[in-house]
Design an enzyme around this catalytic site. Sequence first.
Site, PDB file in Angstrom:
ATOM      1  CG  HIS A  89       4.232  -1.513   2.813  1.00  0.00           C
ATOM      2  ND1 HIS A  89       4.099  -2.375   1.741  1.00  0.00           N
ATOM      3  CD2 HIS A  89       4.083  -2.267   3.930  1.00  0.00           C
ATOM      4  CE1 HIS A  89       3.881  -3.604   2.203  1.00  0.00           C
ATOM      5  NE2 HIS A  89       3.862  -3.559   3.520  1.00  0.00           N
ATOM      6  CD  GLU A  92       4.970   0.365  -0.648  1.00  0.00           C
ATOM      7  OE1 GLU A  92       3.730   0.449  -0.796  1.00  0.00           O
ATOM      8  OE2 GLU A  92       5.555  -0.706  -0.424  1.00  0.00           O
ATOM      9  NE  ARG A 149       7.467  -4.501   3.907  1.00  0.00           N
ATOM     10  CZ  ARG A 149       6.991  -4.796   2.712  1.00  0.00           C
ATOM     11  NH1 ARG A 149       7.311  -4.048   1.668  1.00  0.00           N
ATOM     12  NH2 ARG A 149       6.194  -5.838   2.528  1.00  0.00           N
ATOM     13  CG  HIS A 219       1.066  -1.757  -1.786  1.00  0.00           C
ATOM     14  ND1 HIS A 219       1.710  -2.227  -0.671  1.00  0.00           N
ATOM     15  CD2 HIS A 219      -0.257  -2.008  -1.584  1.00  0.00           C
ATOM     16  CE1 HIS A 219       0.828  -2.733   0.179  1.00  0.00           C
ATOM     17  NE2 HIS A 219      -0.375  -2.608  -0.351  1.00  0.00           N
ATOM     18  CD  GLU A 293       3.338  -3.492  -5.146  1.00  0.00           C
ATOM     19  OE1 GLU A 293       3.990  -2.425  -5.020  1.00  0.00           O
ATOM     20  OE2 GLU A 293       3.135  -4.284  -4.218  1.00  0.00           O
TER      21      GLU A 293
END
Length: 358
Positions: A89, A92, A149, A219, A293
């Site tokens: 993405h 990020e 994104r 991510h 994440e």
Amino acid sequence: MLNMVGLSFVALFLTVGASVLERAEYDYYKYHPMDEISSWMAQMEKDHPDVVTIVDYGKTYENRTISLLRIGLKTEAKKKAIWMDCGIHAREWIAPAFCQYFVRQILQTYKTDAKMEKMMTNMDFYVTPVLNIDGYIYSWKDSSTRLWRKNRSPGPSGDCYGTDLNRNFDANWGTVGVSFNCSSNIYCGRGPISEPEAQAITYFVGSRKEDFLCFLTIHSYGQLLLVPYGHPDFTASNYDELMKVGRGAAEAILKVHGKNYTVGTSPDVLYANSGSSRDWARMQEIPLTFTFELRDNGTYGFKLPENQIQPTCEEAYSGALHIITYAHDKTFNGAAATAAATLWTMLLAVGVSGANLM
């Protein structure tokens, strides 16, 4: 005596000077545009020719080459493998920063740490610093594109752009947590693996899937460790093991800077989704597949300040290493070595800040 002191001072000055020069040449605690990351990859291969090789394995929609760093000690034996990708993405930015940090750390560690040397003898690390290169470059264009994104392929009608690459893999594709509207951030594409970036991973990893012990995709944000599956109607056959290893990684992360990471499936701790690379990898029988994440919990979101890059990378490194060490020891040492893996990860976490001063 004065000469001895003088020589010692000169040696110290040269050592400190070399460290400062290294930091000046490449700053791991700032965000880098794609051209700098590409140059860094080439420098890693040049500086570590015995253990680092650049492998080109695909093209983006805009015809840019997708490359990874294969890192490992050369051996005659057939090796197992660890997968890590960052930057699927575009917005990020902390993810590519982590991949670069991870590479730097393992290249420093194996020279002095017998455990890391053994892992690099038994396994190759395949690290893609930026998968979604087109999107990443676009996110650097100006402030209006910073939060882009998706990739940059045109939609069916030609009046919108981008597919969410983490909804495009052939894993319950198009069933939950997606949109078929090209203007949506979670547009899943025209079909499973319709996008060249998803195809690149699918073909590269899929053609040697029996070699991979672990698949880590990085991510942000949310401070989560996600295990398969994103679809609420499916449960991984080794769910209990994934949760156990994930919780061990979260504990390792917590010990570094006190940050809590939540472990679970996406439907349980975030939202349901389909077509993720993590789920696809698990469906290929790669046993340990996780989505990281990274920081934070929403204060800065995707615009994580550069002063948080170092602590974020330090804690994530400890968590990733816990998973990787578990995968290695289960394969090469048997289940009895799991406790040793946990201890080693804890010891490394204690020393990680000191290592970063090198």
